[in-house]
Write a protein that holds these residues in place. Sequence first.
Motif, PDB file in Angstrom:
ATOM      1  N   LEU A   1       0.797  -1.235   0.000  1.00 42.91           N
ATOM      2  CA  LEU A   1       0.000   0.000   0.000  1.00 42.91           C
ATOM      3  C   LEU A   1       0.825   1.278   0.000  1.00 42.91           C
ATOM      4  N   GLY A   2       2.126   1.156  -0.111  1.00 43.82           N
ATOM      5  CA  GLY A   2       2.967   2.356  -0.129  1.00 43.82           C
ATOM      6  C   GLY A   2       4.423   1.983  -0.077  1.00 43.82           C
ATOM      7  N   ARG A   3       5.262   2.991   0.063  1.00 45.30           N
ATOM      8  CA  ARG A   3       6.694   2.749   0.120  1.00 45.30           C
ATOM      9  C   ARG A   3       7.074   1.989   1.390  1.00 45.30           C
ATOM     10  N   PRO A   4       7.678   0.813   1.239  1.00 47.89           N
ATOM     11  CA  PRO A   4       8.077   0.059   2.435  1.00 47.89           C
ATOM     12  C   PRO A   4       9.044   0.838   3.322  1.00 47.89           C
ATOM     13  N   GLN A   5       9.795   1.772   2.732  1.00 49.22           N
ATOM     14  CA  GLN A   5      10.780   2.511   3.516  1.00 49.22           C
ATOM     15  C   GLN A   5      10.148   3.391   4.582  1.00 49.22           C
ATOM     16  N   PHE A   6       8.897   3.832   4.363  1.00 47.94           N
ATOM     17  CA  PHE A   6       8.230   4.583   5.419  1.00 47.94           C
ATOM     18  C   PHE A   6       8.013   3.694   6.638  1.00 47.94           C
ATOM     19  N   LEU A   7       7.661   2.423   6.392  1.00 44.08           N
ATOM     20  CA  LEU A   7       7.501   1.472   7.493  1.00 44.08           C
ATOM     21  C   LEU A   7       8.834   1.216   8.182  1.00 44.08           C
ATOM     22  N   LEU A   8       9.890   1.108   7.389  1.00 44.21           N
ATOM     23  CA  LEU A   8      11.223   0.868   7.937  1.00 44.21           C
ATOM     24  C   LEU A   8      11.627   1.986   8.892  1.00 44.21           C
ATOM     25  N   GLN A   9      11.424   3.221   8.470  1.00 43.74           N
ATOM     26  CA  GLN A   9      11.866   4.370   9.270  1.00 43.74           C
ATOM     27  C   GLN A   9      11.024   4.527  10.537  1.00 43.74           C
ATOM     28  N   PHE A  10       9.723   4.341  10.405  1.00 47.03           N
ATOM     29  CA  PHE A  10       8.874   4.456  11.589  1.00 47.03           C
ATOM     30  C   PHE A  10       9.163   3.330  12.569  1.00 47.03           C
ATOM     31  N   SER A  11       9.490   2.128  12.042  1.00 47.33           N
ATOM     32  CA  SER A  11       9.849   1.010  12.916  1.00 47.33           C
ATOM     33  C   SER A  11      11.053   1.354  13.779  1.00 47.33           C
ATOM     34  N   GLU A  12      12.055   1.986  13.180  1.00 44.04           N
ATOM     35  CA  GLU A  12      13.237   2.320  13.960  1.00 44.04           C
ATOM     36  C   GLU A  12      12.908   3.323  15.057  1.00 44.04           C
ATOM     37  N   VAL A  13      12.035   4.272  14.748  1.00 41.85           N
ATOM     38  CA  VAL A  13      11.626   5.228  15.779  1.00 41.85           C
ATOM     39  C   VAL A  13      10.968   4.506  16.952  1.00 41.85           C
ATOM     40  N   LEU A  14      10.037   3.611  16.650  1.00 41.20           N
ATOM     41  CA  LEU A  14       9.322   2.887  17.713  1.00 41.20           C
ATOM     42  C   LEU A  14      10.272   2.042  18.546  1.00 41.20           C
ATOM     43  N   VAL A  15      11.196   1.362  17.885  1.00 44.92           N
ATOM     44  CA  VAL A  15      12.146   0.515  18.595  1.00 44.92           C
ATOM     45  C   VAL A  15      13.044   1.355  19.498  1.00 44.92           C
ATOM     46  N   LYS A  16      13.502   2.503  19.008  1.00 42.17           N
ATOM     47  CA  LYS A  16      14.405   3.331  19.815  1.00 42.17           C
ATOM     48  C   LYS A  16      13.677   3.972  20.996  1.00 42.17           C
ATOM     49  N   TRP A  17      12.414   4.316  20.823  1.00 45.68           N
ATOM     50  CA  TRP A  17      11.653   4.829  21.957  1.00 45.68           C
ATOM     51  C   TRP A  17      11.425   3.741  22.996  1.00 45.68           C
ATOM     52  N   ARG A  18      11.239   2.498  22.547  1.00 50.66           N
ATOM     53  CA  ARG A  18      11.095   1.369  23.480  1.00 50.66           C
ATOM     54  C   ARG A  18      12.419   1.150  24.227  1.00 50.66           C
ATOM     55  N   GLN A  19      13.531   1.231  23.512  1.00 49.03           N
ATOM     56  CA  GLN A  19      14.839   1.092  24.149  1.00 49.03           C
ATOM     57  C   GLN A  19      15.071   2.203  25.174  1.00 49.03           C
ATOM     58  N   PHE A  20      14.587   3.396  24.867  1.00 52.28           N
ATOM     59  CA  PHE A  20      14.747   4.522  25.779  1.00 52.28           C
ATOM     60  C   PHE A  20      13.960   4.281  27.065  1.00 52.28           C
TER      61      PHE A  20
END
Length: 614
Positions: free
Chosen positions: A251-270
């Motif tokens: 449904l769209g550019r997979p890279q948007f999912l990739l970038q948002f995933s990293e944000v979510l993971v880093k906030w969880r790590q924080f």
Amino acid sequence: MCTVYFSLLFSSNIEDLTACTLGPNMCSHYVDLSSNPQSLGKRSSHVRPVPSSSAAHAPLHKIHIDFDNTQEAYRSKGNMELLRSLLVFNLCTIDLLVDKNKELMDLSKKFLGQKMFEWIMKMTFYGQFVAGEDHNSIKPLIQKNQAFGVGAVLDYSVEEDLTKEEAEKKEMDEFCSVAYLREGLVVDHRENKYKPHRRFGDRRGGVISARTYFYADEAKCDNQMETFINCIKASGGASTDGFSAIKMTALGRPQFLLQFSEVLVKWRQFFNFLAAQQGKSDMNVLEQKLELEQLKENLTELGVGEKNDVENWFTGETLGSSGTIDLLDWNSLINDTTKISNLLMVPNLETGHLEPLLCKFTAEEERQMKRMLQRVDVLAKHALENEVRLMVDAEQTYFQPAISRLTLEMQRKFNREKPVIFNTYQCYLKEAYTNVTVDVELSRREGWYFGAKLVRGAYMYQERDRAKEIGYEDPINPDYEATNRMYHKCLEYVLEEIEQSRKANVMVASHNEDSVKFTLEKMNEMGLSPTENKVYFGQLLGMCDQISFPLGQAGFPVYKYVPYGPVNEVIPYLSRRALENRGFMKGSQRERSLLWKELKRRLMAGQVFYNPVY
């Protein structure tokens, strides 16, 4: 991703099937079951279940399915269909045929001609795993399966037949067009897991049981959305109990999912970092409750925000009202990251400071991102309007955090009165149980219906190779038995939630007979009746009929994934089925032995020309 991203993401409220589902024609029969296996494990102490109402829903008798009764299992199959299954399954055990299946199909088409090639395919692999060429040609099979209690998940299985080089080029060109690589600028602090790597540019590598979508342009994404919509409408028109499934990367550019995933993971790590500062790192994830005042002081000292900004983060209606913040509260803060930055920001664990993950997106990239979220929202609305349940398929771990978060936002919006949106959980992942328990707790806290599809997973070999090559922790359980234990642990947890609240549903998407038996045993223990339509089963067309049809005839909601499409255009799908069945058939003789058993029984009974009656 800039401010617009988060405002779009959470204002839009937007597992390997492109699907519509026709509900099975149900019947009911119950017989006694004497076994009463012990539970694999109980809920962790943080769970506070709703009082049980199971007694009011308990069936009169316990349910037992005899998966060795070949007469019942294959009542829907004629003798020629059984012979075809035996032929195809035996061919799938021949390594040379499977390894060179695409080359052999191309060669056969060249020498035999199109008509003869299609006839042979329809008599063998195509006839076994594909229902027909179009909506009309598949109707007889769907109607027959429904008569025997089995629904259908329709999938237009036409796939791009790209070479490895073409797939890599598409993927890498797409990565390089995104802002963080623009003008040669690569932001060094991105984690390796979320960076593009040419060796893994072809995301089909090592994946045999899931379809892969490659981004071409926005028009193609719109066309794929229309395909999903057509399946949703077809399901709604054919059944009041339908399913449909979508894949976010279509449904769209997979890279948007990739970038948002990293944000979510880093906030969880924080969050984990802050929990460790308060001496709570050894606690269960949902028992980690951070003292609010100390948290505010820590955030201010780390320079994450000004004191007033930090105070404003915790001024929600209930956020921090208990004096503590847990992981679910923390996750909700990501809605408000736009208040502290015009760029997509992530915490640096070494400094504690927020820093930009990427450069700004262009206006066109922001529009593409908005359209992706709108497409997801459109599909959810169509599902609701057509009274169809929508399953969001799981994908690679570097996409999955974003996919799960978007699915949760859909569930919050559309699952208020009944379970419409289902998330998919891959139980070969080490974090599967944590993901399930956190999401169930969120649904309980916010009062919406939890919906899950449980699978073992489709990307194991690729995930392991990528982790080893790039240098990050392998996300997969160490062995098959660990995955089985994880599957049953997650399944039991969701079944307990169904028992306690009747506000959860689960699709047991598995060809594993032991897992199906485990589900039945737990349903008996908990008093869960199949007629409640809380627990569903799913298998692929042409596989494990000895599981699907006995379940359907016993009154369980069970569904076959039913692919369709022109012979030439479903060859990539057939190639994957051959590869998947090689491992499946080599690992177990059971299905072939049951087919032989039934053929012999019919011959001894004089049923040489047996055809099903319905």
